[in-house]
Write an enzyme that holds these catalytic residues in place. Structure first.
Site, short mmCIF file in Angstrom:
data_model
loop_
_atom_site.label_atom_id
_atom_site.label_comp_id
_atom_site.label_asym_id
_atom_site.label_seq_id
_atom_site.Cartn_x
_atom_site.Cartn_y
_atom_site.Cartn_z
N SER A 106 0.84 -1.14 -0.01
CA SER A 106 0.04 -0.03 -0.17
C SER A 106 1.04 1.31 0.21
O SER A 106 0.31 2.38 -0.23
CB SER A 106 -1.02 -0.08 1.15
OG SER A 106 -0.23 0.11 2.59
N GLY A 107 2.07 1.37 0.21
CA GLY A 107 3.23 2.37 0.20
C GLY A 107 3.29 2.77 -1.16
O GLY A 107 3.34 1.89 -2.19
N TYR A 108 4.35 3.66 -1.13
CA TYR A 108 4.84 4.02 -2.53
C TYR A 108 5.67 2.96 -3.28
O TYR A 108 5.56 2.63 -4.42
CB TYR A 108 5.64 5.50 -2.38
CG TYR A 108 6.28 5.78 -3.54
CD1 TYR A 108 5.54 6.46 -4.82
CD2 TYR A 108 7.82 5.74 -3.81
CE1 TYR A 108 6.13 6.78 -5.96
CE2 TYR A 108 8.12 6.04 -5.11
CZ TYR A 108 7.34 6.73 -6.09
OH TYR A 108 8.09 6.89 -7.17
N THR A 109 6.70 2.22 -2.49
CA THR A 109 7.60 1.44 -3.07
C THR A 109 6.64 -0.01 -3.42
O THR A 109 6.87 -0.41 -4.60
CB THR A 109 8.57 1.02 -2.13
OG1 THR A 109 9.40 2.27 -1.56
CG2 THR A 109 9.68 0.24 -2.72
N CYS A 161 18.77 4.62 -4.34
CA CYS A 161 18.91 5.39 -5.62
C CYS A 161 20.34 6.09 -5.61
O CYS A 161 20.88 6.18 -6.68
CB CYS A 161 17.71 6.07 -6.04
SG CYS A 161 17.23 7.42 -4.56
#
Length: 183
Positions: free
Chosen positions: A10-13, A147
């Site tokens: 459910s998170g961004y990642t 990143c």
């Protein structure tokens, strides 16, 4: 077909991992977890995935075995539950910082807390395929590289490999927009 589950979808990642895997021709995403959204459709949290999947979130306690497990949990959470996750899949890829460092004593310095399960640090393979392709191929636990770290390492690697760069005299300053919130 590779059966993949995503813990913390459910998170961004987790949402981005799901978005990318939904287009992979050799992957079937079979399960996605979210403790707070269990029972809800994925697109209720990730509207960009409407009409791309009818998956519903489940609680992590309800996970069944799969071939590959993506751990998309907040930093600090996968390390305490890694042993339970590794029995659910032959391989796991942790996208947090929980297994990026080899030495547990470095976690308080860089992340502000002790490592919750340092016995797994030596078996985790740093997930930069340009440098660790063979080790990744055989690893049961792969850690996602950050990143900024990845761009820095890949940019400097040829200089270190050829002996041009001196490790004690390299400084990197990164300018970022909305990402790179890690350490």
């Amino acid at each position: 077909m590779l059966s993949v589950s995503i813990v913390g979808a459910s998170g961004y990642t987790g949402g981005e991992t799901l978005r990318l895997l939904l287009s992979h021709p050799q992957v079937e995403v079979s399960q996605v977890t979210s403790e707070s959204n269990a029972g809800k459709f994925v697109y209720s949290v990730h509207p960009n995935l409407r009409k791309r999947t009818d998956l519903k979130f489940i609680a992590s306690a309800d996970l069944k075995k799969s071939d590959l497990l993506f751990l998309c949990l907040p930093h600090g959470m996968a390390m305490t539950r890694i042993s339970e996750f590794l029995v659910l899949a032959e391989r796991a890829i942790d996208l947090s910082a929980d297994f990026r460092l080899r030495n547990g004593a470095d976690y308080p310095v860089w992340y502000g807390h002790e490592h919750g399960n340092p016995s797994y640090l030596q078996q985790a393979v740093y997930g930069i395929p340009e440098l660790h392709r063979e080790a990744i191929r055989n690893a049961s636990l792969v850690t996602g590289a950050g990143c900024l770290a990845t761009t820095t390492i890949l940019g400097l690697y040829p200089l270190f490999k050829s002996g041009i760069a001196d490790p004690g005299h390299v400084y990197v300053e990164g300018k970022v927009g909305s990402s790179a919130a890690g350490n």
